[in-house]
Structures are given as C-alpha cells and as structure tokens.
Enzyme design. Structure first.
Site, PDB file in Angstrom:
ATOM      1  N   HIS A 158     -22.494 -12.066 106.465  1.00 43.90           N
ATOM      2  CA  HIS A 158     -22.800 -10.699 106.021  1.00 43.90           C
ATOM      3  C   HIS A 158     -22.905 -10.524 104.517  1.00 43.90           C
ATOM      4  O   HIS A 158     -23.259  -9.453 104.043  1.00 43.90           O
ATOM      5  CB  HIS A 158     -21.718  -9.740 106.532  1.00 43.90           C
ATOM      6  CG  HIS A 158     -20.372  -9.983 105.931  1.00 43.90           C
ATOM      7  ND1 HIS A 158     -20.022  -9.490 104.698  1.00 43.90           N
ATOM      8  CD2 HIS A 158     -19.309 -10.689 106.359  1.00 43.90           C
ATOM      9  CE1 HIS A 158     -18.787  -9.874 104.417  1.00 43.90           C
ATOM     10  NE2 HIS A 158     -18.337 -10.601 105.397  1.00 43.90           N
TER      11      HIS A 158
ATOM     12  N   ASP B 154     -10.725  -6.911  98.204  1.00 45.18           N
ATOM     13  CA  ASP B 154     -11.825  -6.862  97.239  1.00 45.18           C
ATOM     14  C   ASP B 154     -12.997  -5.981  97.633  1.00 45.18           C
ATOM     15  O   ASP B 154     -14.104  -6.155  97.133  1.00 45.18           O
ATOM     16  CB  ASP B 154     -12.334  -8.290  97.002  1.00 45.18           C
ATOM     17  CG  ASP B 154     -12.852  -8.946  98.284  1.00 45.18           C
ATOM     18  OD1 ASP B 154     -12.954  -8.250  99.314  1.00 45.18           O
ATOM     19  OD2 ASP B 154     -13.150 -10.150  98.254  1.00 45.18           O
TER      20      ASP B 154
ATOM     21  N   GLU C   9     -17.584  -8.208  95.264  1.00 44.80           N
ATOM     22  CA  GLU C   9     -16.155  -8.389  95.539  1.00 44.80           C
ATOM     23  C   GLU C   9     -15.370  -8.993  94.368  1.00 44.80           C
ATOM     24  O   GLU C   9     -14.225  -8.615  94.122  1.00 44.80           O
ATOM     25  CB  GLU C   9     -15.960  -9.257  96.792  1.00 44.80           C
ATOM     26  CG  GLU C   9     -16.346  -8.567  98.098  1.00 44.80           C
ATOM     27  CD  GLU C   9     -17.838  -8.645  98.412  1.00 44.80           C
ATOM     28  OE1 GLU C   9     -18.586  -9.296  97.650  1.00 44.80           O
ATOM     29  OE2 GLU C   9     -18.265  -8.054  99.419  1.00 44.80           O
TER      30      GLU C   9
ATOM     31  N   GLU D 277      -3.149  -9.323  98.684  1.00 47.48           N
ATOM     32  CA  GLU D 277      -4.169 -10.375  98.505  1.00 47.48           C
ATOM     33  C   GLU D 277      -4.743 -10.297  97.079  1.00 47.48           C
ATOM     34  O   GLU D 277      -5.955 -10.198  96.857  1.00 47.48           O
ATOM     35  CB  GLU D 277      -5.295 -10.278  99.552  1.00 47.48           C
ATOM     36  CG  GLU D 277      -6.061 -11.580  99.746  1.00 47.48           C
ATOM     37  CD  GLU D 277      -7.265 -11.445 100.670  1.00 47.48           C
ATOM     38  OE1 GLU D 277      -8.300 -10.897 100.264  1.00 47.48           O
ATOM     39  OE2 GLU D 277      -7.150 -11.890 101.828  1.00 47.48           O
TER      40      GLU D 277
ATOM     41  N   HIS E 189     -23.058  -8.884 112.401  1.00 44.86           N
ATOM     42  CA  HIS E 189     -22.529  -7.776 111.596  1.00 44.86           C
ATOM     43  C   HIS E 189     -23.490  -6.580 111.681  1.00 44.86           C
ATOM     44  O   HIS E 189     -24.702  -6.762 111.734  1.00 44.86           O
ATOM     45  CB  HIS E 189     -22.399  -8.278 110.153  1.00 44.86           C
ATOM     46  CG  HIS E 189     -21.596  -7.386 109.250  1.00 44.86           C
ATOM     47  ND1 HIS E 189     -22.054  -6.162 108.821  1.00 44.86           N
ATOM     48  CD2 HIS E 189     -20.373  -7.539 108.693  1.00 44.86           C
ATOM     49  CE1 HIS E 189     -21.149  -5.613 108.030  1.00 44.86           C
ATOM     50  NE2 HIS E 189     -20.111  -6.424 107.937  1.00 44.86           N
TER      51      HIS E 189
ATOM     52  N   ARG F  47     -23.439  -9.769 100.735  1.00 41.22           N
ATOM     53  CA  ARG F  47     -24.549  -9.089 100.047  1.00 41.22           C
ATOM     54  C   ARG F  47     -25.421 -10.051  99.250  1.00 41.22           C
ATOM     55  O   ARG F  47     -26.634  -9.909  99.200  1.00 41.22           O
ATOM     56  CB  ARG F  47     -23.978  -8.022  99.094  1.00 41.22           C
ATOM     57  CG  ARG F  47     -23.904  -6.641  99.718  1.00 41.22           C
ATOM     58  CD  ARG F  47     -23.368  -5.632  98.712  1.00 41.22           C
ATOM     59  NE  ARG F  47     -23.625  -4.262  99.127  1.00 41.22           N
ATOM     60  CZ  ARG F  47     -23.006  -3.637 100.111  1.00 41.22           C
ATOM     61  NH1 ARG F  47     -22.087  -4.267 100.828  1.00 41.22           N
ATOM     62  NH2 ARG F  47     -23.296  -2.379 100.400  1.00 41.22           N
TER      63      ARG F  47
HETATM   64  C1  UD1 Z   1     -18.190  -4.693 103.429  1.00 45.26           C
HETATM   65  C2  UD1 Z   1     -17.550  -5.079 102.092  1.00 45.26           C
HETATM   66  C3  UD1 Z   1     -17.339  -6.581 102.019  1.00 45.26           C
HETATM   67  C4  UD1 Z   1     -16.606  -7.089 103.233  1.00 45.26           C
HETATM   68  C5  UD1 Z   1     -17.312  -6.639 104.496  1.00 45.26           C
HETATM   69  C6  UD1 Z   1     -16.529  -7.051 105.717  1.00 45.26           C
HETATM   70  C7  UD1 Z   1     -18.072  -3.813 100.064  1.00 45.26           C
HETATM   71  C8  UD1 Z   1     -19.067  -3.554  98.996  1.00 45.26           C
HETATM   72  N1  UD1 Z   1     -18.446  -4.694 101.001  1.00 45.26           N
HETATM   73  O1  UD1 Z   1     -19.507  -5.228 103.447  1.00 45.26           O
HETATM   74  O2  UD1 Z   1     -16.600  -6.910 100.851  1.00 45.26           O
HETATM   75  O3  UD1 Z   1     -16.555  -8.499 103.172  1.00 45.26           O
HETATM   76  O4  UD1 Z   1     -17.426  -5.206 104.491  1.00 45.26           O
HETATM   77  O5  UD1 Z   1     -17.280  -6.954 106.886  1.00 45.26           O
HETATM   78  O6  UD1 Z   1     -17.015  -3.239 100.078  1.00 45.26           O
HETATM   79  N2  UD1 Z   1     -22.094  -0.695 109.491  1.00 45.26           N
HETATM   80  C9  UD1 Z   1     -22.053  -0.023 110.687  1.00 45.26           C
HETATM   81  N3  UD1 Z   1     -20.851   0.079 111.356  1.00 45.26           N
HETATM   82  C10 UD1 Z   1     -19.719  -0.502 110.898  1.00 45.26           C
HETATM   83  C11 UD1 Z   1     -19.774  -1.208 109.695  1.00 45.26           C
HETATM   84  C12 UD1 Z   1     -20.962  -1.299 108.989  1.00 45.26           C
HETATM   85  O7  UD1 Z   1     -23.053   0.499 111.146  1.00 45.26           O
HETATM   86  O8  UD1 Z   1     -18.668  -0.373 111.551  1.00 45.26           O
HETATM   87  C13 UD1 Z   1     -23.382  -0.770 108.740  1.00 45.26           C
HETATM   88  C14 UD1 Z   1     -23.729   0.596 108.105  1.00 45.26           C
HETATM   89  O9  UD1 Z   1     -25.114   0.753 108.120  1.00 45.26           O
HETATM   90  C15 UD1 Z   1     -23.220   0.427 106.666  1.00 45.26           C
HETATM   91  C16 UD1 Z   1     -23.590  -1.031 106.433  1.00 45.26           C
HETATM   92  O10 UD1 Z   1     -23.272  -1.693 107.663  1.00 45.26           O
HETATM   93  O11 UD1 Z   1     -23.824   1.306 105.765  1.00 45.26           O
HETATM   94  C17 UD1 Z   1     -22.920  -1.697 105.269  1.00 45.26           C
HETATM   95  O12 UD1 Z   1     -21.519  -1.475 105.270  1.00 45.26           O
HETATM   96  P1  UD1 Z   1     -20.697  -1.744 103.891  1.00 45.26           P
HETATM   97  O13 UD1 Z   1     -19.259  -1.550 104.146  1.00 45.26           O
HETATM   98  O14 UD1 Z   1     -21.304  -0.990 102.778  1.00 45.26           O
HETATM   99  O15 UD1 Z   1     -21.013  -3.270 103.570  1.00 45.26           O
HETATM  100  P2  UD1 Z   1     -20.634  -4.581 104.371  1.00 45.26           P
HETATM  101  O16 UD1 Z   1     -21.800  -5.488 104.260  1.00 45.26           O
HETATM  102  O17 UD1 Z   1     -20.118  -4.221 105.696  1.00 45.26           O
HETATM  103  N1  UDP Z   2     -13.842 -10.790 113.060  1.00 52.51           N
HETATM  104  C1  UDP Z   2     -13.766  -9.986 114.202  1.00 52.51           C
HETATM  105  N2  UDP Z   2     -14.875  -9.864 114.998  1.00 52.51           N
HETATM  106  C2  UDP Z   2     -16.053 -10.508 114.709  1.00 52.51           C
HETATM  107  C3  UDP Z   2     -16.122 -11.296 113.529  1.00 52.51           C
HETATM  108  C4  UDP Z   2     -15.006 -11.414 112.727  1.00 52.51           C
HETATM  109  O1  UDP Z   2     -12.722  -9.403 114.488  1.00 52.51           O
HETATM  110  O2  UDP Z   2     -17.012 -10.374 115.463  1.00 52.51           O
HETATM  111  C5  UDP Z   2     -12.649 -10.882 112.184  1.00 52.51           C
HETATM  112  C6  UDP Z   2     -12.237 -12.274 111.757  1.00 52.51           C
HETATM  113  O3  UDP Z   2     -11.309 -12.832 112.666  1.00 52.51           O
HETATM  114  C7  UDP Z   2     -11.628 -12.031 110.378  1.00 52.51           C
HETATM  115  C8  UDP Z   2     -12.371 -10.810 109.855  1.00 52.51           C
HETATM  116  O4  UDP Z   2     -12.992 -10.208 110.991  1.00 52.51           O
HETATM  117  O5  UDP Z   2     -10.260 -11.688 110.476  1.00 52.51           O
HETATM  118  C9  UDP Z   2     -13.406 -11.176 108.837  1.00 52.51           C
HETATM  119  O6  UDP Z   2     -14.193 -10.073 108.559  1.00 52.51           O
HETATM  120  P1  UDP Z   2     -15.571 -10.171 107.763  1.00 52.51           P
HETATM  121  O7  UDP Z   2     -16.137 -11.540 107.912  1.00 52.51           O
HETATM  122  O8  UDP Z   2     -16.398  -9.031 108.195  1.00 52.51           O
HETATM  123  O9  UDP Z   2     -15.147  -9.882 106.262  1.00 52.51           O
HETATM  124  P2  UDP Z   2     -14.620 -10.807 105.071  1.00 52.51           P
HETATM  125  O10 UDP Z   2     -13.404 -11.522 105.529  1.00 52.51           O
HETATM  126  O11 UDP Z   2     -15.743 -11.722 104.689  1.00 52.51           O
HETATM  127  O12 UDP Z   2     -14.348  -9.834 103.979  1.00 52.51           O
END
Ligand code: UD1
Ligand code: UDP
Length: 371
Positions: A212, A97, A133, A119, A245, A214
């Site tokens: 994390h 999602d 999502e 999924e 995160h 939004r």
């Molecule tokens: C995203 C997904 C969310 C998912 C989550 C898992 C969307 C809109 N959101 O949210 O569905 O549950 O990932 O974790 O698709 N950043 C870093 N390094 C990284 C990752 C993120 O610096 O490796 C920071 C960056 O500033 C980036 C921000 O996090 O711009 C947001 O990342 P983004 O993927 O847009 O949103 P998430 O909150 O991570």
């Molecule tokens: N996870 C990880 N390291 C962490 C926190 C979570 O590898 O520090 C793994 C966790 O086991 C799960 C996945 O990341 O499999 C969940 O990711 P996240 O919570 O970022 O996204 P969501 O599942 O909410 O989309």
C-alpha cells in the site's frame, strides 16, 4: 488518578494500540483511560476494534474516499480540539508514523498534555521514504515527552538526535503483544472465510502478498503487479493470495493486472485473526508493510520487502527480511529463488524475535505509573 487519552486512526495503529488500551483499562485505581479514534481508516479500523472488543469514547469519523494529506491533517488537528478540551488528559498516547500520529501529537502538544510516543525512534533518515511516514515520525518525536522505543536501535536513533536518555524507555514492539494475545483465539475458532480459503489452498504452495505504500503508487505498483503475475504463471500449483488494501490507488492497478490470473486470489482486507492464520499458512510473504515485517520473523516466515529502504533493520540483520524494492525482475528472481532453492528458504525461515517479548504494554503502564 492519571488521565490517559489513547489516539489512533488506521489499521496498524489500532492493532498495536489495542493491547495498551487493555493494559491501562485493567488498572482503574491509578488511571482513567479513554480512546479516541480519528477513523482515518474506517472499515479497516472497525475490523480491528471489533476483534479486540474496543468501543471508542470519541469517534471523529474523518475518513473520506481518496483523501489527501492536506485536508486530513487539518481535519484531525481541528477535530481533536473539542476532545482534548472536554477530557483534559494528562497523557496522550500516539503510535508510530501515520498522519493521525503526527497531527494527534501536535494537537496534544497544543493542549498542554504530555505526549507519549509508542513505537518511537524508527528512522530511515530519508524524508521521502517511507513517505510521509519518516517525517511524521520525526515531527512527532520533536513534541514527544516520553518515547517508547521498541528496540535498542530505535533508542540510539533518538539519542543521536539529543533526546534525553531518561525520557526514553525500550519496551519491545506492542505488535508482538497483540500477536501473542491473538494467536490462541485464531487457532481455536477459525472463521468461515478461513475454512473456505483452507479448502481452496489445499496442498498448494502459498504466497501471501500485501502492499500500500504511497511511494510505490503509480509506476511502482505497475511493476509489482507485473512481477506477481509472472510469479503466479511460473507454476500453476502455486497460489498467491492478496488481500487488497482499500486505497483506490492500490485497488485500480492490482485489479486491472491480476484479476484474470487464475492462481491469484484477490480478496478484501482481512480481519486481523484471519490474516495471522494466512501468514502462518503461507510459505513466504511479499509485502511493503511495516507491521508485517515485524510479525513475520516471530512466525518464522521469510519476507521479501518491496521497498528500497526500511526503518526496521533488525529483521534484515537477523536474515528473515530481504529488501527487493519494486524492480520487476528482482522481485521475480528473488521470489523464485526462495521458493525453489531449499538452502535459500531454510536460511530465511528461522524463528526470530527482534521486536519484542509480548510485554511492551506492561512496561509502558509501569513507567507511566511511576513517572
Ligand atoms: C495509511 C497511512 C500509512 C499506513 C497505512 C496502513 C498516512 C499518510 N498513511 O495509508 O502510514 O501505513 O495507512 O494501512 O497516514 N480506505 C478505505 N477504507 C479504509 C481505509 C482506507 O476506503 O478502511 C481508502 C479511502 O479511499 C482512503 C484511502 O484508502 O481515502 C487512503 O487512506 P489513507 O489513510 O489516507 O492512506 P493509506 O494508504 O491507507
Ligand atoms: N493486516 C490485517 N489484515 C490484512 C493485512 C494486514 O489485519 O488484510 C495486519 C497485519 O497483521 C499487520 C497490520 O495489518 O499487523 C499491517 O498494516 P498495514 O500493512 O496496513 O500498515 P503498516 O504496518 O505498513 O503501517
């Protein structure tokens, strides 16, 4: 020979797609399989690629600090065009999602490939929660040719939307495939970080936290952080470990409110194997994560979910997951009840496997081979 392109971009998609990549790559007689990462996440994606030893064939390297949904969506669709035109896949696989999922499915639809949604069919039917999502998943479902639903409930959600029954396969969630394939590696060779954390934890009562979403940014995270502070201060022999995160909207409030609390440890996102170890070691988990809600019941860990609604009702029904939203008092009261009352804890810490048996990827590969 069928040509597969597997697209993902964030940490959870990578964890849940890694076993599918491996399963397809085992069968080189029937499939040519390539991996494209959008790198919507960077560091958090690379941690997973390293653990599962996956080298992407295409890396779009799209992550920008503090990125927004408009430009991320546009960039993904635009950057996928040359990949799709170069490889010309018959089948494209997207997961779950995220923005990568939704934009990836639309680009694949434009290319004429068959879209396979792993999924599929999870729903809250509330377009604002989880945001964005819920809509990402619904939009993806509309352009999908083959829906791999993790549970019967998710299949039924799709049928209510008039999706043809013969295009849906109930597979279990690939997150359980990943978990079962990783557990041995975790226990046989703990990392240096885990050895150090283990010493710090000692015999303390451990609460593991992630968050994390939004829709919780802003006021929601302020309330969550205040609640965690109160839970920590309630008992000095309790330890809260929170791998934070990397999203700046999460980092800022968490570090501001919790950095100075002596029994709260804030660390960088953990490598998957280290996170599994910590889940196993913890007494309870407080999270708003989708994936953690699915993993924890398989480990027999009670989970308090900081969301008002969930697209994963199975573990709530099984009794290992409880929704607490982001109300400060409710988070504190429920957590302390669970930590202090044996009866409440015992009820929620039973092992359940509502999300699969570890054979989801096998089922997907067999289905595509025969389709
Ligand atoms: C995203 C997904 C969310 C998912 C989550 C898992 C969307 C809109 N959101 O949210 O569905 O549950 O990932 O974790 O698709 N950043 C870093 N390094 C990284 C990752 C993120 O610096 O490796 C920071 C960056 O500033 C980036 C921000 O996090 O711009 C947001 O990342 P983004 O993927 O847009 O949103 P998430 O909150 O991570
Ligand atoms: N996870 C990880 N390291 C962490 C926190 C979570 O590898 O520090 C793994 C966790 O086991 C799960 C996945 O990341 O499999 C969940 O990711 P996240 O919570 O970022 O996204 P969501 O599942 O909410 O989309």
């Amino acid at each position: 020979m069928k040509k597969n392109l597997i697209i993902f971009g964030t940490r959870p998609e990578a964890i849940k797609m890694a076993p599918l990549v491996k399963e397809f790559q085992k069968d080189t007689k029937n499939f040519e399989t390539k991996v494209c990462v959008t790198a919507q996440h960077r560091e958090m994606l690379d941690q997973v690629l390293e653990f599962f030893e996956i080298q992407p064939d295409y890396d779009l390297d799209l992550m920008k600090p503090g990125q927004n949904l408009y430009s991320l969506t546009a960039n993904i669709i635009e950057s996928l065009q040359p990949v799709l035109e170069d490889f010309k896949p018959d089948y494209v696989y997207v997961h779950g999602d995220t923005t990568t999922t939704m934009a990836g499915s639309i680009a694949s639809f434009y290319s004429g490939a068959k879209v396979c949604h792993v999924e599929a069919g999870l729903r809250t039917h509330n377009k604002w929660a989880p945001f964005p999502e819920e809509m990402n998943r619904q939009i993806t479902g509309r352009v999908t040719d083959y829906h791999f639903a993790p549970t019967l409930t998710s299949k039924e959600n799709l049928q209510k939307e008039n999706v043809q029954e013969d295009s849906i396969l109930v597979t279990g969630n690939t997150v359980i495939d990943a978990l079962l394939q990783s557990v041995d590696k975790v226990n046989s060779s703990p990392s240096i970080l885990i050895e150090e954390l283990n010493k710090v934890i000692g015999d303390k009562e451990l609460v593991l936290v992630t968050g994390h979403r939004r829709e919780n940014h802003g006021e929601g995270f302020e309330r969550i952080c205040r609640a965690l502070k109160r839970i920590a201060e309630n008992d000095s022999n309790r330890l809260i470990i929170y791998p934070v995160h990397l999203n700046p909207k999460v980092q800022e409030p968490v570090r501001r409110v919790l950095s100075d609390v002596s029994n709260v440890i804030l660390i960088d996102p953990l490598a998957y194997q280290d996170f599994i170890w910590l889940m196993n070691r913890s007494k309870i988990i407080i999270t708003d994560s989708g994936g953690v809600q699915e993993e924890a019941p398989s480990l027999g860990k009670p989970v308090l979910v900081m969301r008002e609604t969930t697209e994963r009702p199975e573990a709530v029904e099984a009794g290992t997951v409880l929704l607490v939203g982001t109300d400060e008092d409710l988070i504190v009261n429920r957590t302390l009840e669970l930590l202090n009352k044996k009866e409440a804890f015992d009820q929620m810490s039973k092992l359940h496997n509502p999300y699969g048996d570890g054979k989801a990827c096998e089922r997907i590969v067999k289905f595509i081979k025969e389709v």
